[in-house]
Design a protein around this motif. Structure first.
Motif, PDB file in Angstrom:
ATOM      1  N   HIS A  24      77.204   5.201 -19.431  1.00  0.00           N
ATOM      2  CA  HIS A  24      78.260   5.095 -20.451  1.00  0.00           C
ATOM      3  C   HIS A  24      77.886   5.947 -21.679  1.00  0.00           C
ATOM      4  N   CYS A  52      81.867  -3.358 -20.309  1.00  0.00           N
ATOM      5  CA  CYS A  52      80.635  -3.034 -21.039  1.00  0.00           C
ATOM      6  C   CYS A  52      80.914  -2.182 -22.274  1.00  0.00           C
ATOM      7  N   GLY A  95      86.862  -2.062 -13.348  1.00  0.00           N
ATOM      8  CA  GLY A  95      87.419  -3.417 -13.326  1.00  0.00           C
ATOM      9  C   GLY A  95      88.646  -3.471 -14.219  1.00  0.00           C
ATOM     10  N   ASP A  96      88.545  -2.815 -15.355  1.00  0.00           N
ATOM     11  CA  ASP A  96      89.624  -2.805 -16.349  1.00  0.00           C
ATOM     12  C   ASP A  96      90.839  -2.019 -15.847  1.00  0.00           C
ATOM     13  N   GLY A 126      80.603  -4.516 -14.453  1.00  0.00           N
ATOM     14  CA  GLY A 126      79.292  -4.514 -15.105  1.00  0.00           C
ATOM     15  C   GLY A 126      79.107  -5.676 -16.074  1.00  0.00           C
ATOM     16  N   MET A 127      80.008  -5.759 -17.047  1.00  0.00           N
ATOM     17  CA  MET A 127      79.832  -6.701 -18.155  1.00  0.00           C
ATOM     18  C   MET A 127      79.690  -8.160 -17.703  1.00  0.00           C
TER      19      MET A 127
HETATM   20  C1  LIG Z   1      92.111 -11.493 -18.934  1.00  0.00           C
HETATM   21  C2  LIG Z   1      90.637 -11.362 -18.611  1.00  0.00           C
HETATM   22  N1  LIG Z   1      90.211 -11.534 -17.355  1.00  0.00           N
HETATM   23  C3  LIG Z   1      88.907 -11.395 -17.040  1.00  0.00           C
HETATM   24  C4  LIG Z   1      87.999 -11.104 -18.027  1.00  0.00           C
HETATM   25  C5  LIG Z   1      86.536 -10.999 -17.678  1.00  0.00           C
HETATM   26  N2  LIG Z   1      86.055  -9.636 -17.639  1.00  0.00           N
HETATM   27  C6  LIG Z   1      85.485  -9.064 -18.716  1.00  0.00           C
HETATM   28  S1  LIG Z   1      84.961  -7.511 -18.421  1.00  0.00           S
HETATM   29  C7  LIG Z   1      85.472  -7.574 -16.809  1.00  0.00           C
HETATM   30  C8  LIG Z   1      85.281  -6.417 -15.858  1.00  0.00           C
HETATM   31  C9  LIG Z   1      84.529  -5.277 -16.442  1.00  0.00           C
HETATM   32  O1  LIG Z   1      84.259  -4.314 -15.491  1.00  0.00           O
HETATM   33  P1  LIG Z   1      84.618  -2.776 -15.692  1.00  0.00           P
HETATM   34  O2  LIG Z   1      85.982  -2.622 -16.252  1.00  0.00           O
HETATM   35  O3  LIG Z   1      84.362  -2.106 -14.383  1.00  0.00           O
HETATM   36  O4  LIG Z   1      83.636  -2.257 -16.825  1.00  0.00           O
HETATM   37  P2  LIG Z   1      82.051  -2.200 -16.887  1.00  0.00           P
HETATM   38  O5  LIG Z   1      81.662  -3.487 -17.556  1.00  0.00           O
HETATM   39  O6  LIG Z   1      81.514  -2.079 -15.487  1.00  0.00           O
HETATM   40  O7  LIG Z   1      81.755  -0.993 -17.717  1.00  0.00           O
HETATM   41  C10 LIG Z   1      86.059  -8.813 -16.527  1.00  0.00           C
HETATM   42  C11 LIG Z   1      86.592  -9.204 -15.210  1.00  0.00           C
HETATM   43  C12 LIG Z   1      88.482 -10.929 -19.351  1.00  0.00           C
HETATM   44  N3  LIG Z   1      87.675 -10.614 -20.357  1.00  0.00           N
HETATM   45  N4  LIG Z   1      89.797 -11.064 -19.609  1.00  0.00           N
END
Ligand SMILES: Cc1ncc(C[n+]2csc(CCOP(=O)(O)OP(=O)(O)O)c2C)c(N)n1
Length: 248
Positions: A24, A52, A95-96, A126-127
């Motif tokens: 990142h 994250c 995930g987002d 990740g987060m």
């Molecule tokens: C409405 C809602 N659902 C679920 C979550 C939990 N949540 C927080 S971050 C995340 C996924 C993050 O993964 P990604 O977008 O791949 O980013 P990374 O952390 O890997 O950089 C989830 C499911 C939330 N914060 N809000």
């Protein structure tokens, strides 16, 4: 003494919270350098996601707006339509963007919103501690897939760049990686091109950046760079997936 390198002014002095070996930070730097080179630091608004990079507003030295999970393209749409003179970008994980936020990015591309999306694909959530994402590779272990992703009941990983390239409103779509210096340089060129499309009013642009998550992949930083190269790139080939027309 001659200065040969200086950190971009588009990043603050705040120390990153990212894990050792997470890419990142490299991607933040590339976006920052591009904004500085294009001379748009003072008129850029970024939209930070949930993931994250939720604290991205601490790191980018531009105006930032937080969006709820997956909704960054909708928030960016509003900002850009209110003030089209601003350069507006979203910065989103897989995930987002590829799970909870799929509808938002598809329709932002469909409407050809004149915004730029930086899509950071590390094939995992990740987060929240390494749950399976739509982008997790077959056989890849996740906390919600302890035996590895089984495509029989989880399907095959979603290829976002390929999918968005089929949308007429998408103007520039490229997938890049940051696992070695040559690819980091290519990634910067792609990010610059995407922002140039926005500056020329050409509509929706997205750069997918293949990224590491050593902590949740259970690897050290060096292993994770190699894992990305050996496993992610064959499934997610690098290259330009959509290029509406050349922008000078
Ligand atoms: C409405 C809602 N659902 C679920 C979550 C939990 N949540 C927080 S971050 C995340 C996924 C993050 O993964 P990604 O977008 O791949 O980013 P990374 O952390 O890997 O950089 C989830 C499911 C939330 N914060 N809000």
């Amino acid at each position: 003494m001659a200065i040969i390198f200086q950190k971009t002014k588009a990043l603050t002095d705040q120390q990153f919270h990212y894990c050792p070996g997470c890419t990142h930070g490299i991607i933040h730097r590339l976006v920052g350098e591009v904004l500085e080179e294009l001379g748009v630091i003072g008129k850029t608004i970024g939209v930070a996601p949930v993931g994250c990079s939720v604290l991205a507003y601490k790191y980018f030295n531009v105006d930032m707006q937080e969006a709820s999970h997956g909704r960054a393209p909708a928030v960016a749409t509003g900002i850009k339509r209110v003030d089209p003179s601003k350069i507006v970008f979203t910065y989103q994980g897989d995930g987002d963007l590829a799970s909870i936020g799929t509808a938002e990015v598809v329709h932002a591309a469909h409407r050809s919103e004149n915004i730029t999306t930086i899509f950071v694909n590390n094939a995992i959530y990740g987060m929240t501690g390494g749950q399976m994402a739509p982008t997790t590779l077959p056989g890849q272990k996740a906390t919600t897939a302890p035996n590895g992703r089984d495509p029989k009941h989880c399907g095959m990983p979603l290829k976002i760049s390929e999918m968005l390239a089929t949308i007429p409103g998408a103007s520039y779509i490229e997938r890049v990686s940051v696992h070695d210096p040559a690819n980091i340089r290519k990634a910067k060129k792609a990010i610059k091109k995407a922002f140039e499309y926005q500056l020329s009013g050409k509509g929706f642009s997205l750069i997918e950046v293949l990224s590491t998550c050593p902590t949740n992949w259970g690897m050290n930083p060096t292993q994770s760079l190699k894992w990305l190269e050996d496993n992610m790139i064959p499934y997610y080939p690098l290259g330009i997936y959509k290029k509406l027309e050349e922008v000078e």
